[in-house]
Design an enzyme around this catalytic site. Sequence first.
Site, PDB file in Angstrom:
ATOM      1  N   HIS A 212       0.870  -1.177   0.000  1.00  0.00           N
ATOM      2  CA  HIS A 212       0.000   0.000   0.000  1.00  0.00           C
ATOM      3  C   HIS A 212       0.910   1.231   0.000  1.00  0.00           C
ATOM      4  O   HIS A 212       1.437   1.624   1.035  1.00  0.00           O
ATOM      5  CB  HIS A 212      -0.878  -0.052   1.265  1.00  0.00           C
ATOM      6  N   CYS A 245      -3.694  10.175   4.854  1.00  0.00           N
ATOM      7  CA  CYS A 245      -3.900   9.747   6.238  1.00  0.00           C
ATOM      8  C   CYS A 245      -4.048  10.987   7.098  1.00  0.00           C
ATOM      9  O   CYS A 245      -3.150  11.816   7.155  1.00  0.00           O
ATOM     10  CB  CYS A 245      -2.744   8.893   6.736  1.00  0.00           C
TER      11      CYS A 245
END
Length: 313
Positions: A212, A245
């Site tokens: 990822h 994030c």
Amino acid sequence: MRLTSPLPAAVRVYEVSPRDGLQNESAVVSTEHKAELIARLVASGLRDIEVTSFVRARWIPQLSDAAELVAMLPAHDDVNYWGLVPNPVGLERALEARMRGVGTVLSASETHNKKNLNRTVRESLAGLEELIPVAKDEGMRVRSYISTVFGCPYEGDVAPEATLALAERLLVAGCDEIVLGDTVGMANPVQVQAMVQLLLDHGVRLDQLAVHFHDTRGTALANALAALQCGITTFDASVGGLGGCPYAPGAAGNLASEDLVHMFEAMGVRTGVDLDRLAEAGHFAERVLGRELSGRFHQFHAGSARRAQTRTA
Ligand code: MG
């Protein structure tokens, strides 16, 4: 580093935009628009899509419609919808929603884990060692993200051995797939290959690994190629590069699915994804969000469409 030759003939693209992408948007997207985005992603050929997180609504209001959304998704035998479960309550909700695949999260670095999950790594791991067997007993598939594998925004370098130790414990607990997360885009290709090699040297199988990558510093595709050369065949990506994030300063941009699919297909590595339809799904996401997405192929495709329009005007 042992490189795989020839390269894998086909890969699996694991699409994260409805969860990892939308949870980082300030706008709350309607459940209907999410369902339509997911339907378009499925129509492009994607077969693994992380659709939501069964997290408390007050933590991530953007995903508070998890159960309603899952109920709206068209059932396809060959499509796997995945949902994140942060704790046993989340797992309970995922079970009620009849999810067949769930994801868990913890970080390789202490400070990121504390900021992201408000627990120590040891506490998170202990929780997952209880949660994962329950999910497996229910017949679910479980993929476990390890964040900050290649660097932490608070601590800097992260020892590969920390990731190895977590991966081994999570696999023993029963998880099917370890996802190596480059949470703030700090990885480089040599580091990726060394990390994969360390895991393989300790008996972790290639089919138990996924990657990822974030494109924060423009290295995501290079890292994906490095992982492919090691024989990795599961790649997380997000249409248009949606997401990042919220707890990691400077973490912008998942690897864009179109960029990954375009490069792999051009190399002769099959993805099962129709690039045009995927690009259209990206444009849909852009219209819904009302802002331009950062993915390179996405921008190229949008530019081509604009130029074609100018010519015909
Ligand atoms: Mg991400």
